[in-house]
Design an enzyme around this catalytic site. Structure first.
Site, mmCIF file in Angstrom:
data_model
loop_
_atom_site.group_PDB
_atom_site.id
_atom_site.type_symbol
_atom_site.label_atom_id
_atom_site.label_comp_id
_atom_site.label_asym_id
_atom_site.label_seq_id
_atom_site.Cartn_x
_atom_site.Cartn_y
_atom_site.Cartn_z
ATOM 1 N N SER A 99 1.072 3.476 -3.232
ATOM 2 C CA SER A 99 1.641 2.383 -2.448
ATOM 3 C C SER A 99 0.560 1.545 -1.761
ATOM 4 O O SER A 99 -0.279 0.942 -2.420
ATOM 5 C CB SER A 99 2.648 2.950 -1.444
ATOM 6 O OG SER A 99 3.397 1.960 -0.834
ATOM 7 N N ASP A 239 2.776 -4.941 -1.486
ATOM 8 C CA ASP A 239 1.814 -3.841 -1.394
ATOM 9 C C ASP A 239 1.466 -3.367 -2.803
ATOM 10 O O ASP A 239 1.851 -4.003 -3.792
ATOM 11 C CB ASP A 239 2.357 -2.705 -0.517
ATOM 12 C CG ASP A 239 3.601 -2.052 -1.106
ATOM 13 O OD1 ASP A 239 4.271 -2.693 -1.938
ATOM 14 O OD2 ASP A 239 3.902 -0.902 -0.743
ATOM 15 N N ASP A 241 2.356 -1.060 -4.962
ATOM 16 C CA ASP A 241 3.363 -0.843 -6.000
ATOM 17 C C ASP A 241 4.549 -1.792 -5.866
ATOM 18 O O ASP A 241 5.560 -1.633 -6.552
ATOM 19 C CB ASP A 241 3.842 0.612 -5.998
ATOM 20 C CG ASP A 241 4.542 1.007 -4.703
ATOM 21 O OD1 ASP A 241 4.314 0.344 -3.673
ATOM 22 O OD2 ASP A 241 5.313 1.985 -4.720
ATOM 23 N N ASP A 243 6.889 -2.357 -3.651
ATOM 24 C CA ASP A 243 8.206 -2.040 -3.106
ATOM 25 C C ASP A 243 8.354 -2.570 -1.684
ATOM 26 O O ASP A 243 9.400 -2.404 -1.055
ATOM 27 C CB ASP A 243 8.513 -0.538 -3.177
ATOM 28 C CG ASP A 243 7.558 0.322 -2.359
ATOM 29 O OD1 ASP A 243 6.574 -0.210 -1.804
ATOM 30 O OD2 ASP A 243 7.791 1.550 -2.302
#
Length: 448
Positions: A99, A239, A241, A243
């Site tokens: 992340s 960010d 990834d 999400d």
């Protein structure tokens, strides 16, 4: 919270905390577990970290060695893995990402067949296998050995789904995107270009070690400067990834998850699409958001920190919108997880349909100054429930009244108490945070 798996998967420094052997064995277990009565099919996505490729191959090797077929989405976002798993009948999805963490960390997030974070009992079984507490699993042989399948088509279908959700063209809108040199680099610009926006992109040249480095939603100052420099209408930062989404308005002001929840919640309520006129937040959302919700006639729920808990509340009560201050926003009609690009599209819908700028849509919310400090203690529960600490917290609550709040909570992963105060000024926040911490020190509860 398990030994290896936390609230957001198995995460740590690559080949120190999370090793390639761990990844292989996780693949081995998942391939066997889901393949006990049929040939398992499991889809894998990854972000742009250098170690993600290593973990991708290790997971695929473990899966195929146990007889499962591994479908590779390649570089993609966490929500795309959730979408593909849910809509294309995969047994399980795996996302390789840490992340917003630095590039040398990585993680393995597991997603069940409904596109949600996998059940804790399955994680516990995997942990027992990792620790050698269960029998060794049989290896597939001959025609039972699994295949590795290039499945970039799945990612393309997800992109098509995002484009289809837009209610109108973005033509004439100058939009800035900060892709954090991560997963959004492979998707976000193509979505906005297809919708007709004049798209300006930064941090979309990943090299394996620059993910989240002075960019993305955790370094929003880069996008703020970019929006002002290019005179853009709006900006969105993701960010690693993708999400999460944090927005920047036309004046360069930050629009965090709380303000996004307000803009989208009020818009959906006006449209009759906010189920039960309620938004799900976490305990970390700002007091100013709740006051604005009260004024707008919007109810709200408060959960523990973590989008996992937000979604649990939403699914149990059929709520349509929820999220975190950090930018994890969930629109349950379209997704089961936070989705940064989807969130940006929903913000664009509100801006376009209401014919108002993002700055105008957020001006009714007065965000209270907030200060959070971590205190290292020997025993979290004992420190939080100590009579002198309880009294100190009550004293602050009484002093703040309706014009502020204090929250003291235990860290889920470290021996820390997090002391947070919201008040009318930064000075008051500082005063009351230290008022409680000083009592902890006086009682000998603080270790550092």
């Amino acid at each position: 919270m398990g030994k290896y798996f936390g609230t957001d998967g198995f995460r740590g420094e690559a080949n120190k905390v999370l090793t390639v052997e761990h990844a292989f064995k996780i693949g081995r277990y998942l391939g066997w577990y889901f393949g006990q009565d049929h040939k398992a099919q499991i889809v894998i996505g990854k972000d742009t970290r250098r170690s993600s490729y290593m973990f991708e191959y290790a997971l695929a090797s473990g899966l195929t060695a146990s007889g499962a077929d591994a479908y590779l989405l390649h570089v993609t976002t966490t929500p795309s893995v959730s979408y593909v798993t849910r809509t294309e009948d995969f047994d399980c999805g795996i996302m390789i990402s840490a992340s917003h963490n630095p590039y040398y960390d990585n993680g393995i997030k597991l997603i069940n067949g409904q596109g949600q974070k996998i059940e804790a009992e399955i994680e516990k079984k995997i942990e027992a296998y990792l620790d050698g507490e269960t029998e060794e699993l049989p290896l597939a042989v001959r025609g039972e050995i699994g295949r590795t399948v290039d499945y970039s088509a799945g990612r393309n279908r997800y992109i098509g789904q995002l484009i289809s959700l837009a209610t109108r063209s973005f033509k004439g809108k100058r939009v800035g995107l900060d892709c954090a040199n991560g997963s959004a680099s492979a998707i976000a610009k193509s979505v906005y270009d297809a919708l007709g926006a004049k798209t300006y992109v930064i941090s979309n040249e990943p090299d394996g070690i620059n993910i989240n480095t002075n960019c993305g939603s955790t370094h929003i100052e880069q996008l703020q400067a970019f929006v002002k420099e290019k005179n853009l209408d709006i900006g969105f930062a993701f960010d690693g990834d993708a999400d999460r989404c944090i927005a920047v308005d036309e004046n360069g002001n930050v629009v965090d998850g709380d303000l996004i929840l307000y803009v989208c919640g009020k818009y959906l309520k006006e449209q009759g699409r906010l189920n039960h006129d309620t938004v799900v937040t976490t305990v970390m959302s700002n007091l100013g958001l709740y006051k604005a919700f009260d004024k707008a006639g919007i109810d709200y729920e408060k959960t523990k920190v973590g989008d996992k808990y937000v979604y649990e509340n939403m699914s149990q009560n059929n709520y349509s919108l929820g999220g975190e201050q950090s930018g994890h926003i969930i629109f349950s009609k379209h997704a089961t997880t936070g989705d940064g690009i989807l969130t940006s599209l929903m913000i664009m819908e509100a801006v376009l349909e209401k014919k108002q700028s993002l700055g105008k849509l957020t001006e009714e919310v007065k965000i209270y100054p907030q200060l959070l400090k971590n205190v290292r203690v020997s025993d979290k529960t004992a420190a939080k429930t100590h009579p002198a600490v309880v009294k100190a917290i009550e004293d602050v609550e009484e002093a703040l009244g309706q014009e502020g709040r204090i929250l003291v909570r235990e860290s889920g992963t470290e021996p820390l108490l997090r002391v947070m105060v919201e008040a009318g000024t930064d000075e008051l926040c500082e005063k009351y945070v230290h008022q409680v911490i000083d009592v902890m020190k006086e009682e000998g509860l603080v270790t550092e």
